[in-house]
Design a protein around this motif. Structure first.
Motif, mmCIF file in Angstrom:
data_model
loop_
_atom_site.group_PDB
_atom_site.id
_atom_site.type_symbol
_atom_site.label_atom_id
_atom_site.label_comp_id
_atom_site.label_asym_id
_atom_site.label_seq_id
_atom_site.Cartn_x
_atom_site.Cartn_y
_atom_site.Cartn_z
ATOM 1 N N MET A 1 0.842 -1.198 0.000
ATOM 2 C CA MET A 1 0.000 0.000 0.000
ATOM 3 C C MET A 1 0.876 1.246 0.000
ATOM 4 O O MET A 1 1.819 1.359 0.786
ATOM 5 N N LYS A 2 0.572 2.182 -0.894
ATOM 6 C CA LYS A 2 1.345 3.408 -0.991
ATOM 7 C C LYS A 2 0.942 4.371 0.110
ATOM 8 O O LYS A 2 -0.233 4.659 0.309
ATOM 9 N N LEU A 3 1.943 4.874 0.837
ATOM 10 C CA LEU A 3 1.674 5.790 1.945
ATOM 11 C C LEU A 3 1.580 7.218 1.428
ATOM 12 O O LEU A 3 2.299 7.618 0.511
ATOM 13 N N SER A 4 0.695 8.011 2.042
ATOM 14 C CA SER A 4 0.604 9.425 1.712
ATOM 15 C C SER A 4 1.747 10.167 2.388
ATOM 16 O O SER A 4 2.438 9.635 3.268
ATOM 17 N N SER A 5 1.942 11.422 1.998
ATOM 18 C CA SER A 5 3.018 12.231 2.587
ATOM 19 C C SER A 5 2.838 12.385 4.089
ATOM 20 O O SER A 5 3.804 12.294 4.859
ATOM 21 N N ILE A 6 1.597 12.598 4.517
ATOM 22 C CA ILE A 6 1.375 12.806 5.953
ATOM 23 C C ILE A 6 1.613 11.523 6.740
ATOM 24 O O ILE A 6 2.132 11.547 7.863
ATOM 25 N N GLN A 7 1.267 10.367 6.156
ATOM 26 C CA GLN A 7 1.543 9.091 6.823
ATOM 27 C C GLN A 7 3.043 8.853 6.913
ATOM 28 O O GLN A 7 3.549 8.424 7.959
ATOM 29 N N ARG A 8 3.748 9.149 5.823
ATOM 30 C CA ARG A 8 5.208 8.986 5.828
ATOM 31 C C ARG A 8 5.843 9.902 6.869
ATOM 32 O O ARG A 8 6.783 9.509 7.568
ATOM 33 N N PHE A 9 5.301 11.137 6.984
ATOM 34 C CA PHE A 9 5.869 12.075 7.949
ATOM 35 C C PHE A 9 5.708 11.566 9.380
ATOM 36 O O PHE A 9 6.666 11.566 10.161
ATOM 37 N N TRP A 10 4.495 11.145 9.746
ATOM 38 C CA TRP A 10 4.264 10.736 11.135
ATOM 39 C C TRP A 10 5.036 9.470 11.494
ATOM 40 O O TRP A 10 5.569 9.356 12.608
ATOM 41 N N ILE A 11 5.130 8.536 10.575
ATOM 42 C CA ILE A 11 5.927 7.332 10.845
ATOM 43 C C ILE A 11 7.391 7.714 11.038
ATOM 44 O O ILE A 11 8.054 7.246 11.978
ATOM 45 N N SER A 12 7.902 8.573 10.166
ATOM 46 C CA SER A 12 9.300 9.007 10.267
ATOM 47 C C SER A 12 9.545 9.789 11.551
ATOM 48 O O SER A 12 10.586 9.628 12.209
ATOM 49 N N ILE A 49 11.537 5.257 4.165
ATOM 50 C CA ILE A 49 10.182 5.803 4.167
ATOM 51 C C ILE A 49 10.150 7.253 3.692
ATOM 52 O O ILE A 49 9.316 7.635 2.867
ATOM 53 N N ALA A 50 11.077 8.064 4.215
ATOM 54 C CA ALA A 50 11.023 9.506 3.952
ATOM 55 C C ALA A 50 11.980 9.965 2.857
ATOM 56 O O ALA A 50 11.627 10.774 2.007
ATOM 57 N N ALA A 51 13.221 9.440 2.883
ATOM 58 C CA ALA A 51 14.253 9.996 2.005
ATOM 59 C C ALA A 51 14.315 9.346 0.630
ATOM 60 O O ALA A 51 14.790 9.967 -0.324
ATOM 61 N N LEU A 52 13.850 8.101 0.509
ATOM 62 C CA LEU A 52 14.007 7.382 -0.757
ATOM 63 C C LEU A 52 13.418 8.129 -1.957
ATOM 64 O O LEU A 52 14.054 8.190 -3.021
ATOM 65 N N PRO A 53 12.199 8.738 -1.833
ATOM 66 C CA PRO A 53 11.682 9.497 -2.989
ATOM 67 C C PRO A 53 12.581 10.669 -3.390
ATOM 68 O O PRO A 53 12.701 10.985 -4.578
ATOM 69 N N TYR A 54 13.239 11.301 -2.396
ATOM 70 C CA TYR A 54 14.152 12.395 -2.714
ATOM 71 C C TYR A 54 15.405 11.865 -3.414
ATOM 72 O O TYR A 54 15.925 12.495 -4.341
ATOM 73 N N TRP A 55 15.891 10.710 -2.950
ATOM 74 C CA TRP A 55 17.039 10.097 -3.610
ATOM 75 C C TRP A 55 16.706 9.777 -5.067
ATOM 76 O O TRP A 55 17.500 10.019 -5.967
ATOM 77 N N THR A 56 15.519 9.231 -5.279
ATOM 78 C CA THR A 56 15.099 8.875 -6.634
ATOM 79 C C THR A 56 15.018 10.122 -7.518
ATOM 80 O O THR A 56 15.514 10.144 -8.648
ATOM 81 N N SER A 57 14.380 11.176 -6.980
ATOM 82 C CA SER A 57 14.254 12.425 -7.732
ATOM 83 C C SER A 57 15.616 13.056 -7.992
ATOM 84 O O SER A 57 15.875 13.570 -9.091
ATOM 85 N N ALA A 103 15.582 14.590 6.523
ATOM 86 C CA ALA A 103 14.484 13.918 5.819
ATOM 87 C C ALA A 103 13.129 14.287 6.419
ATOM 88 O O ALA A 103 12.167 14.580 5.704
ATOM 89 N N VAL A 104 13.044 14.298 7.769
ATOM 90 C CA VAL A 104 11.769 14.562 8.436
ATOM 91 C C VAL A 104 11.331 16.008 8.238
ATOM 92 O O VAL A 104 10.159 16.285 7.946
ATOM 93 N N PHE A 105 12.274 16.960 8.362
ATOM 94 C CA PHE A 105 11.911 18.368 8.198
ATOM 95 C C PHE A 105 11.444 18.671 6.775
ATOM 96 O O PHE A 105 10.465 19.381 6.555
ATOM 97 N N VAL A 106 12.167 18.148 5.792
ATOM 98 C CA VAL A 106 11.789 18.404 4.398
ATOM 99 C C VAL A 106 10.452 17.741 4.084
ATOM 100 O O VAL A 106 9.600 18.313 3.387
ATOM 101 N N LEU A 107 10.238 16.530 4.606
ATOM 102 C CA LEU A 107 8.970 15.839 4.385
ATOM 103 C C LEU A 107 7.819 16.607 5.031
ATOM 104 O O LEU A 107 6.699 16.630 4.502
ATOM 105 N N LEU A 108 8.080 17.243 6.181
ATOM 106 C CA LEU A 108 7.059 18.077 6.816
ATOM 107 C C LEU A 108 6.629 19.195 5.874
ATOM 108 O O LEU A 108 5.437 19.480 5.716
ATOM 109 N N GLY A 109 7.597 19.835 5.225
ATOM 110 C CA GLY A 109 7.264 20.888 4.274
ATOM 111 C C GLY A 109 6.419 20.374 3.122
ATOM 112 O O GLY A 109 5.428 20.999 2.734
ATOM 113 N N ASP A 110 6.782 19.214 2.592
ATOM 114 C CA ASP A 110 6.006 18.637 1.493
ATOM 115 C C ASP A 110 4.597 18.269 1.940
ATOM 116 O O ASP A 110 3.626 18.411 1.184
#
Length: 642
Positions: A1-12, A49-57, A103-110
């Motif tokens: 299941m694909k996690l939303s940004s807010i789910q990824r943030f809280w888990i991280s 959870i948080a940084a992998l999408p940034y690494w990919t981008s 990772a957590v701070f940047v994900l919070l912004g997103d």
């Protein structure tokens, strides 16, 4: 299941808690048992959870030979994470918390940005919800209810008083008044008779009609509005984030500096490979984009929070940038500049007697003009009298007996058998030239007074528009109402230009024509008919009392239904966006100062920055950015006044 940004943030964020605890405990010289392993496991999970999408981008950007904000995040988290693994294996100081927090701070912004855009997709659904589900269609000689999808061109449809008109068509039988304000912007109900066109989803008034369907499905006016909103929502190019522009220069520069630092220390100055790498790592750690990641979302959070307290809801970051360049502000008329309903503006003749007769008679009518007369009578505390023999005369007004005497309230045609004094004729002409609807009031065989009715400007409109013009902005009224009415209202409030008689599809076209002249355009509106213009404009500003679709389509919402909120929106948006730029300055100034020190340029003076101190400087830059954003709470915001 694909996690939303807010789910990824809280888990991280939850995974980051052990490192927060350790940081708080460090001044007390307490070390969490097995901290390095705990940090390794939790940070690895955060990276996945948080940084992998940034690494990919970041990797995709690298392959395309450019750098963006995600490149910074990928490099910052990657270097801190993989170096910490190396340091852990060799018994050195680890920096897992740097990778984790970045990772957590940047994900919070997103996450904050994503939540601001969540409502955009609801606009089209709410437009479609305006459609009726069924229609009374003539089939085999009798009217039957059929689903709207089964209505065809040429069908004869019946609409009873108070019902919505299902599709576009031409009246074939009966007459009525139709409230078209939500589609055309016309403030007054429009009289419809045989041969007149009707628009789907507008509201039938006091008469039953039959009409022939001429446009169904995707051809109706409402369907075309839906399509225009859809196109407008996707036509804006994504905002070019300032941090991305900075990253394009900053990232390569940092990488080059880090490589040069390693080479100089290892090759030319004779340092060991580990020590040379520590200098290079210090450079990259101090350049980690934690503060850059916080620069925009923290200012946006504080600015939008303060704006909300002032009755201005800012829904996306793009509005913050675009509104700073706005040169023209266009307004809808009905419900935006004006109150949005007819009110009595003038009473000619004996006010008490005129209002008593008119209010008594009109109290039996459901016409919007009648309601305005009754409200005025009640507001003036005029005693209303019993009415007998009440009768509505189609298209002319009402008649009846008040206190036993024949009375009438209505048009001049209804008063044609009554002698009209010259004074009343002159007054009526003057009021009509002011774009007011004149109602004649008769008692017995005598005309006793005139009542003028108009959708008047809000008390704050002129003040707000004067303030906008003082800022050097051009003001334009775009309305579906007739030109005479529009120009009178524009003159009353100080609007520069008027474009009247505009249908919904033309409103967005007018906005586009203004934009083609090189102008950044903001549009202020409140009706369904304003939705395309709100989304086409560079900045859409919706009145809070407007329809849901208008509010959803606007990127800024004025909760208090007051045009002075436009001035507040401009001011606080500019202050917030300027604060973002200031934050970016603070985020970068530490790098300008810290990178040479971290690279060992001043080591001869005993001034160095180890990786751990570099991480501290990075954290301090984040604190500076947050503090700068919080200061928005005390920044003076320009107001149009009360």
């Amino acid at each position: 299941m694909k996690l939303s940004s807010i789910q990824r943030f809280w888990i991280s964020f939850i995974l980051t808690i052990p490192m927060i605890i350790q940081m708080l405990a460090m001044p007390f010289h307490w070390m969490m048992p097995g901290y390095n392993w705990i940090a390794f496991v939790t940070t690895t999970l955060v990276m996945l959870i948080a940084a992998l999408p940034y690494w990919t981008s970041g990797w995709v950007a690298f392959k395309n030979h450019h750098a963006n904000m995600n490149t910074l995040v990928a490099i910052g988290t990657g270097i801190a994470y993989f170096y910490s693994i190396f340091a852990m294996a060799t018994g050195r100081e680890v920096y897992f918390e740097s990778a984790d927090f970045i990772a957590v701070f940047v994900l919070l912004g997103d996450t904050m940005e994503e939540r601001m855009h969540n409502n955009a997709s609801n606009a089209l659904k709410k437009l479609l919800d305006l459609q009726v589900k069924e229609a009374d269609v003539l089939r085999d000689g009798k009217f039957v209810q059929v689903p709207l999808s089964q209505v065809k061109k040429g069908d004869i449809i019946r609409v009873k008083p108070g019902q919505k008109i299902p599709v576009d068509g031409v009246v074939t039988k009966g007459s009525t008044t139709v409230n078209e304000s939500m589609v055309t912007g016309e403030s007054m109900p429009v009289r419809k008779k045989v041969g007149d066109t009707v628009i789907g989803s507008t509201i039938n008034g006091d008469g039953a009609i039959e009409f022939k369907a001429t446009k169904v499905g995707n051809e109706t006016v409402l369907a075309q509005i839906v399509e225009m909103v859809k196109k407008a929502q996707t036509s804006h190019a994504p905002i070019q984030n300032l941090t991305d522009r900075i990253s394009g220069i900053f990232v390569p520069a940092v990488l080059i500096i880090a490589i040069v630092t390693f080479v100089v220390w290892f090759v030319f100055l004779g340092a060991t490979a580990v020590n040379a790498m520590l200098f290079a790592v210090a450079v990259i750690v101090i350049a980690c984009p934690c503060a850059l990641g916080l620069a925009t979302p923290t200012a946006l959070m504080v600015g939008t929070s303060r704006a909300a307290k002032m009755g201005v809801l800012i829904k996306d970051g793009q509005a913050l940038e675009e509104i700073n360049a706005v040169k023209t502000i266009a307004f809808d008329k009905t419900g935006t500049i004006t109150v949005g309903k007819p009110v009595v503006t003038d009473v000619v003749g004996d006010q008490t007697q005129t209002l008593q007769v008119a209010g008594s008679l009109e109290s039996s009518s459901e016409h919007p003009l009648a309601k305005a007369v009754v409200e005025k009578s009640e507001g003036e505390q005029v005693k209303l009298l019993p009415v007998t023999d009440f009768k509505a005369v189609e298209g002319q007004g009402v008649t009846g007996k008040v206190d036993g005497q024949k009375t009438f309230v209505g048009s001049l045609k209804l008063a044609e058998d009554t002698q009209v004094p010259q004074e009343f004729k002159e007054q009526a002409s003057k009021l009509q030239n002011e774009a007011k609807t004149v109602v004649y009031v008769g008692l017995g065989n005598k005309l006793i007074g005139l009542i003028a009715i108009q959708d008047t400007p809000k008390k704050s409109s002129a003040t707000a528009i004067a303030q906008l013009k003082a800022r050097g902005l051009r003001t334009v009224m775009i309305t579906g109402d007739n030109e005479q009415v529009a120009k009178v209202i524009a003159k009353q409030v100080g609007i520069d230009d008027v474009i009247a008689g505009v249908m919904p599809n033309q409103k967005s076209a007018v906005i586009e024509s203004l934009q083609k002249d090189g102008q950044k355009v903001a549009f202020v509106g409140d009706g369904i008919n304003d939705a395309p213009a709100l989304t086409t404009a560079d900045v859409g500003i919706a009145m809070g009392s407007g329809t849901d679709i208008a509010i959803e389509s606007g990127s800024i919402v004025l909760v208090h239904n007051d045009l002075r909120g436009v001035v507040r929106a401009l001011s606080i948006s500019q202050k917030t966006f300027n604060r973002i730029k200031l934050n970016l300055f603070w985020a970068l100034i530490y790098n300008v100062i810290g990178i040479p020190i971290a690279a060992g340029v001043f080591v001869g003076f005993g001034l160095t920055l180890s990786p751990e101190f570099s991480a501290f400087a990075m954290a301090f830059s984040s604190v500076s950015v947050v503090t700068s954003s919080l200061l928005l709470n005390w920044t003076k915001i320009e107001d149009a006044g009360d």
